[in-house]
Design an enzyme around this catalytic site. Sequence first.
Site, PDB file in Angstrom:
ATOM      1  N   TYR A  13       0.830  -1.207   0.000  1.00  0.00           N
ATOM      2  CA  TYR A  13       0.000   0.000   0.000  1.00  0.00           C
ATOM      3  C   TYR A  13       0.865   1.257   0.000  1.00  0.00           C
ATOM      4  O   TYR A  13       0.495   2.277  -0.585  1.00  0.00           O
ATOM      5  CB  TYR A  13      -0.934   0.003   1.212  1.00  0.00           C
ATOM      6  CG  TYR A  13      -2.213  -0.763   0.990  1.00  0.00           C
ATOM      7  CD1 TYR A  13      -3.321  -0.146   0.406  1.00  0.00           C
ATOM      8  CD2 TYR A  13      -2.325  -2.094   1.360  1.00  0.00           C
ATOM      9  CE1 TYR A  13      -4.501  -0.842   0.204  1.00  0.00           C
ATOM     10  CE2 TYR A  13      -3.496  -2.802   1.158  1.00  0.00           C
ATOM     11  CZ  TYR A  13      -4.582  -2.165   0.577  1.00  0.00           C
ATOM     12  OH  TYR A  13      -5.746  -2.860   0.365  1.00  0.00           O
ATOM     13  N   GLU A  69      -8.649  -6.668   5.164  1.00  0.00           N
ATOM     14  CA  GLU A  69      -7.956  -7.781   4.513  1.00  0.00           C
ATOM     15  C   GLU A  69      -7.354  -8.742   5.533  1.00  0.00           C
ATOM     16  O   GLU A  69      -7.364  -9.959   5.325  1.00  0.00           O
ATOM     17  CB  GLU A  69      -6.902  -7.235   3.548  1.00  0.00           C
ATOM     18  CG  GLU A  69      -7.536  -6.652   2.284  1.00  0.00           C
ATOM     19  CD  GLU A  69      -6.656  -5.681   1.531  1.00  0.00           C
ATOM     20  OE1 GLU A  69      -5.421  -5.738   1.716  1.00  0.00           O
ATOM     21  OE2 GLU A  69      -7.193  -4.863   0.763  1.00  0.00           O
TER      22      GLU A  69
END
Length: 457
Positions: free
Chosen positions: A116, A156
Amino acid sequence: MALSEDTIKAVEATAGLIAAQGIEFTRAFYERMLTKNEELKDIFNLAHQRTLRQPKALLDSLVAYALSIRRINELYELKGKDLPWTGHLAELQGFFSVAERVANKHTSVGIQPAQYQIVGAHLLATIEDRVTKDKAVLAAWGKAYEFLADLLIKREEEIYAETEGPEGGWRQTRTFRVEEKTRVNEVICRFRLVPAKGGASVVQHKPGQYLAIFVRNPELFQHQQIRQYSIMSAPNSAYYEIAVHKDGAGTVSRYLHDHVDTGDLLEVAPPYGDFFLRYLEAGEQTAADTQASSEFQMLQGRAVNFAAEKTAPIVLISGGIGQTPLLSMLRFLAQKEGRETARPIFWIHAAHDSRVRAFKEEVDAIREAALPSLRVVTFLSEVRATDREGEDYDFAGRINLDRIPELARLEAGHANPHYFFVGPTGFMTAVEEQLRARSVPDDRIHFEMFGPFKASH
């Protein structure tokens, strides 16, 4: 951590500038990122880059997030202060549904938190190159991205834990052996996958979910390829079955058809996906219900539980290979309810012609053995001289639900059928338009579209 008013205003003010650039913005982002971080080519579907599917999906998601950021922030501010917040969830259902789909797709390819940071750095650099060099605006987008990334990373991890925890579960990839490979027709092969370690169990999937297959063959393609294939078998603890349609331009589908045989090994991620038939018996609770953060748990709680709605009609509509997740649902219903089912069940399938229509015999066998009331309807776009009406097909031409009077009678009788449909983009658009024209309520429409364009519903 809540966002400041200045941050929200800066993001809202520049969302339109990004939208105005269209896919040129996100195409520039991907070109930059995949050039400077080539290791990510092992994760991203490069075919979707060439067809612009992925850039289009990212653009839509990015702009939608920017335009919803104020309401999203308000929800988390209320949660942080232990104040009532669930009233905000209904208007943000679209955002959280897309976030859930993205989180499932990310876990299927093994996305990790550190990645990310890479994506965020290239996103900000692209905004600076193409939208604005204003330091305050760039800082605002940095905070907004971090806010979204934290939300997805948390979700997640919950999904990873959900599939790792139960018996037969795992995280990331696991080696499977092709126990059976069957050529269904000239364009479809069926694979039964079992753990390479003999006797090991597999976590049971939810009917409708998919597996991600990881393929690496330097002789045929430079980078690792990952593709998702819907599971067509009923949930069980021993194996998964998938069917692969051979796409003329498809790197992985051609590889699986031409180079993978019985006995070969494949790396496989656990079952994931937010499009599935929810069926919880009284007192039963899944790991997803207990591990999901509250906002996602609320959305799951609003999903239809067909174990409780014993008489709710179910209409399964598929185009081409889209029938595979619906086959899993049909098999599951046959196991759970069988001849005792109190609900009308429809199987409506559209194929180009009888040569490429798959799994007719299996659907007929399910009807004969377990679901005698199953109504099977077939549309063929092209009818051959040897095709028999009433046996090989019911209607010639493209799918048209108005040609099935039993559906109209169900709707007129206020039975409120639930429609599950899957297929290529054009097929999906046509079915959705037909259901909207019939005034089918949103909570009765459930779909998954091939490719990255639209969230499951």
